[in-house]
Design an enzyme around this catalytic site. Structure first.
Site, PDB file in Angstrom:
ATOM      1  N   LEU A  60      10.579  63.504  19.358  1.00  0.00           N
ATOM      2  CA  LEU A  60      11.074  61.992  19.207  1.00  0.00           C
ATOM      3  C   LEU A  60      12.097  61.590  18.762  1.00  0.00           C
ATOM      4  O   LEU A  60      12.897  61.304  18.997  1.00  0.00           O
ATOM      5  CB  LEU A  60       9.764  61.408  18.793  1.00  0.00           C
ATOM      6  CG  LEU A  60       9.837  59.631  18.542  1.00  0.00           C
ATOM      7  CD1 LEU A  60      10.539  59.079  20.173  1.00  0.00           C
ATOM      8  CD2 LEU A  60       8.662  59.410  17.775  1.00  0.00           C
ATOM      9  N   TYR A  97      -3.371  64.915   8.406  1.00  0.00           N
ATOM     10  CA  TYR A  97      -2.640  63.695   8.818  1.00  0.00           C
ATOM     11  C   TYR A  97      -2.721  62.352   8.913  1.00  0.00           C
ATOM     12  O   TYR A  97      -1.346  61.918   8.161  1.00  0.00           O
ATOM     13  CB  TYR A  97      -2.254  64.665  10.598  1.00  0.00           C
ATOM     14  CG  TYR A  97      -1.395  63.929  11.245  1.00  0.00           C
ATOM     15  CD1 TYR A  97      -0.166  63.734  11.270  1.00  0.00           C
ATOM     16  CD2 TYR A  97      -1.733  62.466  12.082  1.00  0.00           C
ATOM     17  CE1 TYR A  97       0.618  63.472  12.256  1.00  0.00           C
ATOM     18  CE2 TYR A  97      -0.968  62.195  12.904  1.00  0.00           C
ATOM     19  CZ  TYR A  97       0.418  62.456  12.645  1.00  0.00           C
ATOM     20  OH  TYR A  97       1.181  61.390  13.686  1.00  0.00           O
ATOM     21  N   THR A 144       4.562  65.313  23.168  1.00  0.00           N
ATOM     22  CA  THR A 144       5.927  66.536  21.981  1.00  0.00           C
ATOM     23  C   THR A 144       5.034  67.763  21.765  1.00  0.00           C
ATOM     24  O   THR A 144       4.184  68.220  22.432  1.00  0.00           O
ATOM     25  CB  THR A 144       6.741  65.287  20.886  1.00  0.00           C
ATOM     26  OG1 THR A 144       5.354  65.058  20.500  1.00  0.00           O
ATOM     27  CG2 THR A 144       7.003  64.875  21.393  1.00  0.00           C
TER      28      THR A 144
END
Length: 325
Positions: free
Chosen positions: A45, A189, A224
């Site tokens: 990104l 995360y 990605t």
């Protein structure tokens, strides 16, 4: 009571409509000539944001750990310039590791030397994680937090005084839907993104009086290498492209959404499909149901993992030459 409900609803709808109109009027903003800093700009990104903001005429400062890859990005951006585009500028590069706190102060100084100030800081660099909490070493939790939380806030705090001095600036952070809801196997995360959301929400309130905007962008899955490069419980690479990631949003589309958010000076942007968006509201409006759904998901993931391990062990025990099709 019933008679007062309709006017209240109409008033609320009117306020929301007025807000949307004002937001659209602000969408005519431009980044032409603005100094835009992008971290994690060598891939994914970040690289797409570099392309989109470069084409829009921004003066870029692209940041990352790999000098070679960043230079390649600069060469690609320079080669993409055409006579039909807006005036563009050759990007500058600053090399540093966001996870190493002792390098960020010097990196901020180098960033400011490029043009003397920063108009827009896009905190994009990050790392993902896949793993079970029981099997995850605390060092991995710290590693993810260093990159996804302490790195962005350290760089932001290092550049913030110059923005306050100029009474101008815009701070953007690429968070995640998992900064609003937490799902199984993503503890490190999700925790880092929840912390990021909270910090920049506080920052927005504190520095609005200084003429500085703060935007938190929360995308869903993006196509990605984030899952491939994710760390696991023992610190090794996950090395797998998740199905959800492979079917995610096109990074170019997300980059254009980031540009739009900057031009509109949006505060909080959720870039996700219907199901994740519903989950965000469900977590607030009906938490008991949300928790049940997440527990069910965790059980299914555990069962799938056990089945894969069982299948793998049976395959290894087969005699040599036995058909394995």
């Amino acid at each position: 009571m019933g008679g007062a409900t309709l006017p209240l609803v109409l008033t609320t709808l009117g306020v929301l409509l007025l807000y949307r109109i004002l937001t659209r009027l602000r969408s005519n903003g431009s980044v032409q000539g603005l100094v835009v800093v992008i971290t994690g700009a060598s891939s994914g990104l970040g690289k797409e944001c570099a392309r989109v903001f470069h084409a829009a005429g921004a003066r870029l400062v692209v940041c990352g750990r790999d000098a070679g890859r960043l230079q390649q990005v600069v060469q690609e951006l320079t080669a993409s310039t055409t006579a039909t585009q807006k005036q563009t500028f050759s990007p500058s590069t600053v090399i540093f590791d966001l996870a190493k706190a002792d390098t960020i102060g010097k990196a901020a100084e180098e960033i400011l030397k490029c043009y003397g100030h920063v108009d827009v800081l896009i905190n994009n660099a990050g790392i993902s994680y896949r793993g079970n909490i029981l099997d995850t070493h605390i060092s991995v939790q710290r590693e993810v937090m260093e990159t996804n939380y302490f790195g962005p806030i350290s760089l932001t705090q290092a550049l913030l005084p110059s923005m306050v001095h100029r009474r101008s600036g815009h701070i953007v952070v690429i968070s995640s839907v998992q900064g609003k809801i937490a799902i199984p196997s993503r503890s490190a995360y999700a925790a880092s993104k929840h912390a990021t959301q909270a910090f920049f929400d506080c920052l927005r309130a504190e520095i609005e009086q200084n003429g500085i905007s703060v935007t938190v962008i929360s995308p869903g899955y993006i196509q990605t290498d984030l899952s491939i490069n994710a760390v696991t419980g023992d610190g090794s690479k996950y090395g797998i492209m998740d199905k959800a990631t492979a079917a995610g949003q096109n990074p170019r589309d997300v980059a254009h959404a980031v540009l739009k958010a900057v031009c509109q000076r949006s505060s909080d942007v959720l870039l996700a499909g219907t199901l994740p968006s519903v989950a965000v509201y469900l977590r607030t409006l009906w938490p008991a149901l949300f928790f049940k759904l997440m527990s069910s998901r965790a059980r299914k993931e555990q069962k799938l993992k056990e089945n894969l391990l069982t299948f793998g062990s049976r395959t290894l025990r087969r005699p040599p030459g036995q058909d394995q099709t």
